[in-house]
Design a protein around this motif. Structure first.
Motif, mmCIF file in Angstrom:
data_model
loop_
_atom_site.group_PDB
_atom_site.id
_atom_site.type_symbol
_atom_site.label_atom_id
_atom_site.label_comp_id
_atom_site.label_asym_id
_atom_site.label_seq_id
_atom_site.Cartn_x
_atom_site.Cartn_y
_atom_site.Cartn_z
ATOM 1 N N ASP A 1 0.847 -1.199 0.000
ATOM 2 C CA ASP A 1 0.000 0.000 0.000
ATOM 3 C C ASP A 1 0.881 1.248 0.000
ATOM 4 O O ASP A 1 2.105 1.156 -0.130
ATOM 5 N N ARG A 2 0.264 2.407 0.187
ATOM 6 C CA ARG A 2 1.039 3.653 0.090
ATOM 7 C C ARG A 2 2.189 3.725 1.077
ATOM 8 O O ARG A 2 3.188 4.362 0.822
ATOM 9 N N ARG A 3 1.965 3.089 2.241
ATOM 10 C CA ARG A 3 3.035 3.125 3.237
ATOM 11 C C ARG A 3 3.925 1.891 3.139
ATOM 12 O O ARG A 3 4.603 1.535 4.080
ATOM 13 N N ARG A 4 3.884 1.276 1.999
ATOM 14 C CA ARG A 4 4.705 0.094 1.680
ATOM 15 C C ARG A 4 4.409 -1.097 2.590
ATOM 16 O O ARG A 4 5.253 -1.964 2.796
ATOM 17 N N ARG A 5 3.212 -1.140 3.131
ATOM 18 C CA ARG A 5 2.849 -2.305 3.935
ATOM 19 C C ARG A 5 2.363 -3.412 3.001
ATOM 20 O O ARG A 5 1.553 -3.159 2.093
ATOM 21 N N PRO A 6 2.848 -4.651 3.176
ATOM 22 C CA PRO A 6 2.499 -5.731 2.263
ATOM 23 C C PRO A 6 1.003 -6.054 2.297
ATOM 24 O O PRO A 6 0.405 -6.099 3.373
ATOM 25 N N GLN A 7 0.423 -6.239 1.099
ATOM 26 C CA GLN A 7 -1.007 -6.527 1.011
ATOM 27 C C GLN A 7 -1.286 -7.905 0.418
ATOM 28 O O GLN A 7 -1.880 -8.750 1.057
ATOM 29 N N ARG A 8 -0.870 -8.087 -0.838
ATOM 30 C CA ARG A 8 -1.202 -9.339 -1.524
ATOM 31 C C ARG A 8 -0.054 -9.795 -2.418
ATOM 32 O O ARG A 8 0.762 -8.987 -2.857
ATOM 33 N N TRP A 9 -0.060 -11.094 -2.678
ATOM 34 C CA TRP A 9 0.862 -11.663 -3.666
ATOM 35 C C TRP A 9 0.115 -11.781 -4.982
ATOM 36 O O TRP A 9 -0.996 -12.315 -5.034
ATOM 37 N N VAL A 10 0.713 -11.308 -6.038
ATOM 38 C CA VAL A 10 0.080 -11.413 -7.360
ATOM 39 C C VAL A 10 0.972 -12.253 -8.264
ATOM 40 O O VAL A 10 2.176 -11.973 -8.397
ATOM 41 N N HIS A 11 0.390 -13.287 -8.852
ATOM 42 C CA HIS A 11 1.145 -14.135 -9.786
ATOM 43 C C HIS A 11 0.992 -13.551 -11.180
ATOM 44 O O HIS A 11 -0.040 -12.928 -11.487
ATOM 45 N N VAL A 12 1.993 -13.763 -11.992
ATOM 46 C CA VAL A 12 1.961 -13.220 -13.351
ATOM 47 C C VAL A 12 0.704 -13.679 -14.103
ATOM 48 O O VAL A 12 0.130 -12.943 -14.915
ATOM 49 N N ARG A 13 0.246 -14.897 -13.775
ATOM 50 C CA ARG A 13 -0.985 -15.430 -14.397
ATOM 51 C C ARG A 13 -2.200 -14.540 -14.129
ATOM 52 O O ARG A 13 -3.086 -14.421 -14.950
ATOM 53 N N ASN A 14 -2.234 -13.961 -12.887
ATOM 54 C CA ASN A 14 -3.388 -13.122 -12.520
ATOM 55 C C ASN A 14 -3.468 -11.845 -13.352
ATOM 56 O O ASN A 14 -4.480 -11.160 -13.362
ATOM 57 N N LEU A 15 -2.345 -11.524 -14.017
ATOM 58 C CA LEU A 15 -2.251 -10.200 -14.627
ATOM 59 C C LEU A 15 -2.860 -10.097 -16.014
ATOM 60 O O LEU A 15 -3.348 -9.031 -16.400
ATOM 61 N N SER A 16 -2.863 -11.209 -16.763
ATOM 62 C CA SER A 16 -3.266 -11.104 -18.167
ATOM 63 C C SER A 16 -4.697 -10.618 -18.328
ATOM 64 O O SER A 16 -4.979 -9.783 -19.191
ATOM 65 N N ALA A 17 -5.606 -11.117 -17.451
ATOM 66 C CA ALA A 17 -7.013 -10.728 -17.616
ATOM 67 C C ALA A 17 -7.395 -9.516 -16.769
ATOM 68 O O ALA A 17 -8.508 -8.998 -16.889
ATOM 69 N N ALA A 18 -6.458 -9.026 -15.918
ATOM 70 C CA ALA A 18 -6.840 -7.976 -14.966
ATOM 71 C C ALA A 18 -6.789 -6.594 -15.597
ATOM 72 O O ALA A 18 -5.944 -6.313 -16.448
ATOM 73 N N THR A 19 -7.717 -5.750 -15.161
ATOM 74 C CA THR A 19 -7.683 -4.361 -15.629
ATOM 75 C C THR A 19 -7.025 -3.459 -14.595
ATOM 76 O O THR A 19 -6.613 -2.338 -14.893
ATOM 77 N N SER A 20 -6.978 -3.934 -13.344
ATOM 78 C CA SER A 20 -6.261 -3.170 -12.315
ATOM 79 C C SER A 20 -5.701 -4.158 -11.290
ATOM 80 O O SER A 20 -6.092 -5.331 -11.258
ATOM 81 N N LEU A 21 -4.768 -3.655 -10.473
ATOM 82 C CA LEU A 21 -4.165 -4.546 -9.470
ATOM 83 C C LEU A 21 -5.029 -4.665 -8.212
ATOM 84 O O LEU A 21 -4.736 -5.476 -7.333
ATOM 85 N N ALA A 22 -6.080 -3.835 -8.127
ATOM 86 C CA ALA A 22 -6.936 -3.907 -6.939
ATOM 87 C C ALA A 22 -7.660 -5.255 -6.926
ATOM 88 O O ALA A 22 -8.151 -5.704 -7.952
#
Ligand SMILES: Nc1ncnc2c1ncn2[C@@H]1O[C@H](COP(=O)(O)OP(=O)(O)OP(=O)(O)O)[C@@H](O)[C@H]1O
Length: 453
Positions: free
Chosen positions: A306-327
């Motif tokens: 997040d903005r304060r660099r606190r870890p939120q989620r792990w995202v795999h490259v696979r999740n990215l192809s169909a996503a329109t945003s990282l949220a």
């Protein structure tokens, strides 16, 4: 030999050095001595824990220091003064004594129990009352609530706190503690140990602590003396050195299983080099940008912060192809560890997370990753350091326990490569005061009478 120069170099140490030289105790009518020719130096301001099997002479050794038991032969000095020549008043001023089940006088209130030694030393009433309140505060008891209670109206843990307050009453440089936390439940015991460490960080007393619980010795001791029959010293060294390299089979047996895991309780994440493995991404970044960055780095996972660099989620490259945003894509970060965590806690998180865990800094921000190789590497390094230190000691004097420790002249062998080994405060921080309901009735009054009077 005196250690004036080293003592004065250490600030915030109120304790004094204790030396035992060739100390022997033979009880009347016993064929064998209960303590045989013990020589050891207990450095000023340190906690030295005596551990060993039942009946090996721990209590006898300790009680010779405050002369509850007279040595048959040998010499004991406390801050350079011959203990055998100290009169009762000076002994009480110099040495506090706390024992199992607190040993409080059952017919004295808490305040009267704490006031025993100041009373014997002739302090005036006002000074005693102030000191009682101060000590109760120091050991975490509300004076207005507990001052006038009798020991039977306290839990076991509260009684032990009063016992420690009583031992500290005249602010002695030396504290002898004979299994002081032996009679309470494990949670209370842990809390009392934490509080003793907290107190000691401020007070810097010389503390001799008897236990037969090796884990307690590891947690509390700056140094541990593992004693065999008749108090013969099998090994006298830092917990780290004993765990990494037990001097003989008897010590190894006493250390017991899980030495490596116990070592991990002595180290913190901040003491080791953990790599900055994760590729981090801000939720505002576009999925295609992140995919390109991952490809360039040859990585498959990114850590969303997040903005304060606190870890939120792990995202795999696979999740990215169909996503329109990282949220809202990826999976939440599970167990994290902080730089303050012990390596044992880190290992727990690493195992739960499948091989590596996120490390966060003091504000919860991402600072790196710790993995299983880091932990095993640290253990291997410790073993190596202490093996070579042990060899040096053997070459130096050939004895495991003459109390001088040729291997590490400053008493902190093996620490050189690390940023110091802090003890237990991670575990200590969050622990509440869950006093166990052990309703001890201070049955050891006779014992405490010996200690306090
Ligand atoms: N007053 C005494 N008279 C005779 N023998 C004693 C006396 N006190 C202790 N001993 C013996 O001296 C030896 C050492 O006893 P000590 O109490 O010092 O051991 P310890 O290591 O503290 O034991 P534990 O862990 O069981 O408390 C034992 O064999 C014990 O039986």
């Amino acid at each position: 030999m005196t250690s004036d120069s080293t003592d004065s170099a250490v600030s915030a140490v109120s304790g004094v050095e204790i030396q035992l030289e060739g100390v022997t105790k033979r009880y009347p009518g016993s064929a064998e001595p209960a303590v045989k020719d013990v020589t050891m130096t207990i450095p000023a301001g340190q906690i030295v824990v005596l551990v060993g099997p039942s009946g090996c002479g721990k209590t006898t050794t300790m009680r010779m220091i405050n002369r509850l038991i007279e040595p048959t032969s040998g010499r004991i000095t406390i801050g350079g003064e011959d203990a055998l020549e100290l009169d009762d008043v000076r002994l009480r001023r110099k040495i506090g004594y706390a024992i199992q089940q607190a040993g409080l006088f059952p017919h004295f209130t808490v305040a009267q129990n704490i006031a025993v030694v100041p009373g014997l030393l002739g302090w005036d009433k006002k000074r005693i009352a102030e000191r009682v309140d101060e000590l109760m505060d120091l050991v975490g008891l509300d004076a207005s609530q507990f001052r006038d209670r009798y020991p039977r109206q306290l839990s076991g843990g509260q009684q032990q706190r009063v016992g420690v307050a009583r031992a500290l009453a005249a602010d002695p440089p030396v504290l002898l503690m004979d299994e002081p936390f032996g009679a309470v439940d494990p949670i209370t015991r842990g809390n009392l140990q934490d509080e003793l460490l907290r107190l000691q960080a401020d007070l810097g007393k010389t503390i001799v602590f008897v236990t037969h619980d090796f884990d307690e010795a590891v947690k509390l001791g700056d140094r541990i003396a593992v004693l065999g029959e008749a108090s013969t010293i099998q090994q006298y060294d830092t917990p780290e050195a004993i765990l990494a390299n037990p001097a003989n089979d008897m010590v190894a047996g006493f250390v017991g299983a899980g030495a490596s895991l116990k070592q991990l309780t002595l180290l913190r994440v901040r003491d080791v080099d953990y790599p900055d493995l994760a590729l981090t991404a801000d939720v505002g970044e576009s999925p295609s940008e992140l995919r390109a960055r991952l490809a360039r780095a040859g990585d498959t996972y990114a850590l969303l912060v997040d903005r304060r660099r606190r870890p939120q989620r792990w995202v795999h490259v696979r999740n990215l192809s169909a996503a329109t945003s990282l949220a809202n894509i990826g999976r939440p970060v599970g167990d994290t560890v902080s730089t303050q965590s012990t390596l044992q806690d880190a290992l727990e998180a690493i195992l739960a997370e499948g091989g590596r865990a996120v490390v966060t800094g003091t504000r919860g921000e991402y600072v790196g990753m710790i993995d299983i190789e880091t932990v095993t590497g640290v253990l291997a390094q410790l073993r190596e350091e202490h093996e070579s230190a042990g060899d040096a000691g053997d070459a130096g004097d050939g004895a495991a326990g003459d109390g001088t420790d040729a291997a590490d002249g400053d008493g902190h062998g093996g620490d050189a490569g690390r940023a110091g080994v802090a003890r237990g405060d991670a575990a200590r921080d969050g622990a509440g005061r869950a006093d166990g309901g052990v309703d001890g009735d201070a049955g050891a009054a006779a014992d405490s009478g010996a200690g306090a009077s």
